[in-house]
Design a protein around this motif. Structure first.
Motif, short mmCIF file in Angstrom:
data_model
loop_
_atom_site.label_atom_id
_atom_site.label_comp_id
_atom_site.label_asym_id
_atom_site.label_seq_id
_atom_site.Cartn_x
_atom_site.Cartn_y
_atom_site.Cartn_z
N UNK A 183 0.83 -1.20 0.00
CA UNK A 183 0.00 0.00 0.00
C UNK A 183 0.87 1.26 0.00
N UNK A 184 1.92 1.25 0.80
CA UNK A 184 2.83 2.40 0.84
C UNK A 184 3.94 2.30 -0.19
N UNK A 185 3.88 1.29 -1.03
CA UNK A 185 4.81 1.11 -2.14
C UNK A 185 6.26 1.30 -1.68
N UNK A 186 6.60 0.54 -0.63
CA UNK A 186 7.90 0.72 0.03
C UNK A 186 8.96 -0.27 -0.43
N UNK A 187 8.59 -1.22 -1.29
CA UNK A 187 9.53 -2.28 -1.67
C UNK A 187 10.12 -2.01 -3.05
N UNK A 188 11.43 -2.12 -3.16
CA UNK A 188 12.10 -1.90 -4.44
C UNK A 188 12.90 -3.12 -4.90
N UNK A 189 13.14 -4.07 -4.00
CA UNK A 189 13.81 -5.32 -4.37
C UNK A 189 12.80 -6.21 -5.09
N UNK A 190 13.03 -6.44 -6.38
CA UNK A 190 12.04 -7.14 -7.21
C UNK A 190 11.73 -8.54 -6.69
N UNK A 191 12.76 -9.28 -6.29
CA UNK A 191 12.55 -10.65 -5.80
C UNK A 191 11.70 -10.63 -4.53
N UNK A 192 12.06 -9.77 -3.59
CA UNK A 192 11.31 -9.70 -2.34
C UNK A 192 9.89 -9.18 -2.57
N UNK A 193 9.77 -8.23 -3.47
CA UNK A 193 8.44 -7.69 -3.78
C UNK A 193 7.53 -8.79 -4.33
N UNK A 194 8.03 -9.57 -5.27
CA UNK A 194 7.22 -10.64 -5.88
C UNK A 194 6.82 -11.69 -4.85
N UNK A 195 7.72 -12.01 -3.95
CA UNK A 195 7.38 -12.98 -2.89
C UNK A 195 6.29 -12.41 -1.99
N UNK A 196 6.39 -11.12 -1.70
CA UNK A 196 5.39 -10.48 -0.85
C UNK A 196 4.03 -10.44 -1.53
N UNK A 197 4.02 -10.12 -2.81
CA UNK A 197 2.76 -10.09 -3.56
C UNK A 197 2.09 -11.46 -3.55
N UNK A 198 2.87 -12.50 -3.78
CA UNK A 198 2.31 -13.87 -3.78
C UNK A 198 1.75 -14.23 -2.42
N UNK A 199 2.46 -13.86 -1.37
CA UNK A 199 1.98 -14.17 -0.02
C UNK A 199 0.69 -13.41 0.28
N UNK A 200 0.67 -12.13 -0.07
CA UNK A 200 -0.52 -11.32 0.19
C UNK A 200 -1.71 -11.87 -0.59
N UNK A 201 -1.49 -12.20 -1.86
CA UNK A 201 -2.58 -12.70 -2.70
C UNK A 201 -3.15 -14.02 -2.18
N UNK A 202 -2.32 -14.78 -1.48
CA UNK A 202 -2.75 -16.08 -0.96
C UNK A 202 -3.29 -15.99 0.46
N UNK A 203 -3.27 -14.80 1.05
CA UNK A 203 -3.64 -14.64 2.47
C UNK A 203 -5.06 -14.14 2.60
N UNK A 204 -5.89 -14.92 3.24
CA UNK A 204 -7.26 -14.49 3.51
C UNK A 204 -7.31 -13.89 4.92
#
Length: 481
Positions: free
Chosen positions: A299-320
């Motif tokens: 939300x605060x667009x604080x991540x710039x490391x592409x690998x870490x960002x992609x892992x975070x997106x996948x985790x968020x998308x899978x989290x209910x």
């Protein structure tokens, strides 16, 4: 107290030259994807149901808290404001933001009111007096960033130039940070309750939670949340952007450097190598832990490391998580390239079987997800430019009509992934940056061939685009090939 400041804010509002663009017709969405149309229409009806009465003591407002409270809180308003603007609730946004900005005070250690109700009072659920109240520390930076986004969307400079907003900005990036011990190198060593009432009562939530260092309210013994680190980064960067807009380049550079200091601490201190994810909190026992909170890194667009960002997106998308968290997903997942997941969450969140779908953030989040996400609508008041790009893998179409932005109004149709049409239905010109995914050489603009420019999005996907000025009443069709 709030009501008096509300009157002052309204007087200020009247003399700033702010002009409301009247929406003669309500915003409308259509698409070959009928599930999305159904979700949008449900969200629109539900969101407008939460519109307050102009005759309420607080003035124009909309529900953005737990509905029984008849109130609006800082976090929810920061999230719901663009959805509200899309739905024509401009006066409500202006009034609510005015109140948050005007009520920052030294007696509250440079907090404002976390939640204000329709009776023009700080909500008693969260406030007893200036020394005893509930407050989540990311909120000042969230409102600061939200007021900037409101300016970019509407073109209304009141959100960044009015005296109350300038004061709020200045106090937030200086005195607020000092008062709550939030400098970059103090986030893991700060005291648990730097401004606690005396005598302190641990069992009193208005003592214990007077300055919660996170939006995550279920984590006990909390020193700092990762969402607060991300909020500090975004707040400093936003203030730098505001200063740049005003031509204060030297000061802007200073705050951009401050922002990067927070981001460096985020990457150096908060990444969990073992589990390949970010820790979400740091306790007063000097231990990192993980619960909800990753959503706000995006939300605060604080991540710039592409690998870490992609892992975070996948985790968020899978989290209910709870619906408050998931209400951010439609916009965020479109923003970060997970288009199918974004669509999935729009349908899920609007489904009658989804628990607590009536929470206000859900409907407003869906509206924002469709318009900013799927339709890729991104206004920028600095250059009077409207960017658009269709974020879908389907062969279908989608359109939005009677949408107000940049002191005008538009209708936009994505015929398919290679063709879009826009009509300026308002009274102000703007520059249209028509973008398309893929490497195309040329475009046809109302029958005229032009060479396309190339770029990439935040996920390094190739984009082809053309820019053209759209005057009032003009309709322009762009087809790439």
């Amino acid at each position: 107290m709030v009501l008096l400041k509300h009157k002052a804010a309204l007087i200020l509002f009247l003399f700033t030259g702010y002009k409301t663009i009247a929406q003669e017709k309500e915003v409308a969405f259509n698409s070959s994807d009928k599930e999305l149309v159904q979700s949008f229409n449900w969200a629109k009806e539900t969101a407008l149901h939460y519109k307050g009465a102009d005759t309420d003591p607080v003035g124009p407002w909309y529900e953005s808290a737990l509905p029984p409270r008849s109130a609006f809180c800082m976090r929810d308003v920061s999230h719901q404001c663009i959805g509200a603007e899309i739905l024509g609730l401009s006066r409500q946004n202006t009034n609510m933001f005015n109140l948050f900005a005007a009520n920052i005070s030294q007696s509250k250690d440079w907090c404002t009111y976390w939640e204000i109700n329709k009776w023009a009072k700080p909500a008693p659920d969260d406030y007893r007096n200036d020394k005893e109240f509930w407050y989540n520390l990311p909120a000042n930076f969230d409102i600061l960033n939200a007021s900037w986004r409101m300016y970019l969307w509407t073109g209304d400079s009141h959100y960044i130039d009015a005296p109350a907003f300038v004061n709020f900005q200045q106090k937030t990036v200086k005195e607020y940070i000092d008062a709550w011990v939030l400098s970059p190198d103090s986030l893991l060593t700060r005291p648990a309750h730097p401004n606690a009432p005396v005598p302190y009562n641990e069992n009193d939530a208005f003592h214990r939670c007077r300055g919660l260092p996170s939006y995550s309210e279920g984590v006990p013994n909390l020193k700092t949340g990762v969402d607060l680190v991300a909020a500090l980064y975004r707040g400093m960067l936003t203030y730098s952007e505001i200063l740049t807009t005003k031509g204060k380049l030297k000061e802007a550079a200073l705050y951009e450097q401050k922002a990067q200091q927070y981001r460096k601490h985020l990457e150096a201190d908060w990444w969990n190598e073992k589990d390949n994810q970010y820790y979400t909190y740091y306790s007063n026992n000097n231990q990192f832990g993980m619960q909800e909170g990753e959503t706000f890194l995006l939300w605060f667009d604080a991540l710039k490391d592409t690998v870490r960002t992609n892992k975070t997106i996948k985790r968020v998308a899978a989290s209910r998580w709870n619906v408050e968290n998931m209400s951010y997903y439609p916009y965020l997942l479109y923003k970060f390239g997970a288009w199918e997941k974004a669509r999935e969450y729009i349908v899920f969140l609007s489904n009658p079987s989804t628990a607590r779908r009536e929470y206000p953030e859900v409907s407003y989040g869906i509206i924002e997800g469709v318009v900013q996400g799927l339709m890729g609508i991104a206004p920028d008041a600095r250059t009077k430019t409207l960017g658009t790009i269709y974020k879908t893998n389907s062969a279908g179409n989608a359109s939005i009509d009677h949408l107000s932005l940049l002191n005008t109004s538009i209708s936009l149709a994505h015929i398919n992934r290679k063709q879009s049409t826009i009509t300026n239905t308002g009274k102000q010109p703007f520059k249209w940056k028509a973008m398309f995914y893929g490497a195309f050489k040329r475009a046809n603009i109302n029958g005229n061939a032009v060479i396309l420019k190339k770029g990439t999005d935040d996920q390094n996907r190739v984009i082809s685009f053309v820019e053209t000025t759209i005057t009032p009443g003009q309709k322009v069709n762009v087809k790439v090939y």
